[in-house]
Design an enzyme around this catalytic site. Structure first.
Site: not given
Ligand code: SAH
Length: 358
Positions: A90, A110, A117, A158, A288, A331
């Site tokens: 993205e 990740c 996340c 990362e 978020n 994200c």
């Protein structure tokens, strides 16, 4: 196989020469990459046998638009890109007074495991090449027909866990007569890989370093960020001080405000104490919510209160403006949603050897 998009103008000229061509073919190749070429057939001003020889040596990475969302509120554009091997990443393009900024991804998924996340759910599939990082900018800039003047490495992944390709990207993105985006227009966000921060400091990097701090002490930080068990807060902040000392650059700390976890007045005071005397700025971000985790954002008033405490103690803090709220899917979520759909048409399978070396 080498990625032509990840090569400098000089390297492309050397490759052309090696394949028996005049050096100016290197410039032609460079310009094609800048235009976002995706395969050798498109390079129509190059001799067919040169193209064939190239295709035996190299490939061209790309990021094709799979989905695109435009915010009706502020014009922010969110892309879901499909890479050559069918994987998704993205990017987001935001408009500010000082120009357009793109937030790009550096890995597919990740492996840092931060509890709040979405990008880390399912782990890391692979690292992106520098060419794939550039491709996100090429594609977005061509699609929107605009110049992008700032880059933030703050999408999926990362960046410091993909160090070599990220460093190569930083070099390529600044190339003259290329994108020409200089270090001072680039921000890199990290969850805190201390050894790499020290390397950046030693190189006197001029990029803006954003550090995802999210907690004022080890007790809270280790609960939500596994990386903290390896590099605790004190070590991280000491590396940040070193970065500023070596580079003269101000550090930007990201602090996602999570309801009831890290957002108390005590936390604000502790944080102010930790950052006392540092050349830094704190970005408070309403967290978020991610479907898979139980975290929710602190309220507006809590954010203001936290900000006031930091400011009162001499720590510069602002609450980050939310852009593209209506297209958000924070994200990593967009990619996950598409992955759960039935597969659509896929590209070539990629080289397995482009995995990260842990
Ligand atoms: N791996 C890098 C960059 C990618 S994440 C890093 O950790 O900094 C980009 C930023 O979004 C980081 O500050 C990250 O902590 C933050 N982030 C991730 N999920 C979030 C969420 N649900 N709410 C708010 N911020 C989040």
């Amino acid at each position: 196989m080498e990625d032509l998009k990840a090569m400098t103008r000089k390297e492309l000229a050397a490759l052309a020469k090696e394949l028996g061509q005049p050096a100016f073919r290197g410039n032609q190749l460079f310009d094609w990459m800048l235009k976002g070429a995706e395969d050798f057939e498109q390079l129509t001003n190059l001799p067919v046998d040169f193209r064939r020889a190239l295709s035996n040596r190299a490939y061209i990475s790309f990021a094709r638009i799979e989905r695109k969302f435009i915010s009706q509120i502020d014009g922010t554009v969110k892309y879901l890109f499909r890479l050559r091997d069918g994987k998704y990443v993205e990017s987001v393009v935001m408009e500010y007074k000082h120009g357009r900024s793109i937030c790009i991804s550096t890995q597919v998924g990740c492996r840092m495991g931060c509890a709040f996340c979405a990008s880390t759910i399912g782990g890391m599939e692979r690292c992106l090449t520098a060419g794939e990082m550039l491709s996100q900018i090429f594609t977005a800039s061509r699609d929107l027909n605009v110049r992008i003047s700032n880059v933030v490495l703050m999408g999926m992944g990362e960046p410091l866990d993909n160090f070599d390709q990220t460093m190569r990207f930083l070099k390529l993105v600044g190339e003259e007569k290329g994108l020409s985006i200089g270090a001072r227009h680039i921000s890199l966000s990290t969850c805190g890989l201390v050894d790499r921060i020290r390397e950046l400091a030693a190189e006197k990097s001029q990029i803006t370093l954003s550090v995802s701090l999210h907690a004022p002490n080890d007790e809270i930080r280790s609960r939500i960020m596994p990386v903290n068990r390896k590099w605790p807060v004190e070590e991280l902040l000491s590396a940040c001080r070193e970065y500023t000392k070596e580079t003269g650059r101000r550090i930007s700390f990201e602090y996602a405000m999570i309801n009831g976890l890290n957002d108390s007045d005590d936390c604000a005071r502790m944080l102010a104490n930790q950052l006392k005397g540092m050349l830094c700025h704190v970005n408070l971000i309403p967290a978020n919510s991610v479907k898979e985790s139980a975290f929710s954002s602190s309220g507006k008033q809590r954010l203001r209160c936290f900000q006031n405490i930091l400011n009162k103690h001499g720590v510069n803090a602002t609450v980050r403006r939310t852009l593209g709220a209506d297209i958000s899917a924070s994200c990593g979520q967009l990619r996950k949603a598409v992955k759960n759909e039935p597969p659509c048409e896929r590209g070539d399978e990629g080289d397995e050897d482009r995995q990260c070396d842990p």
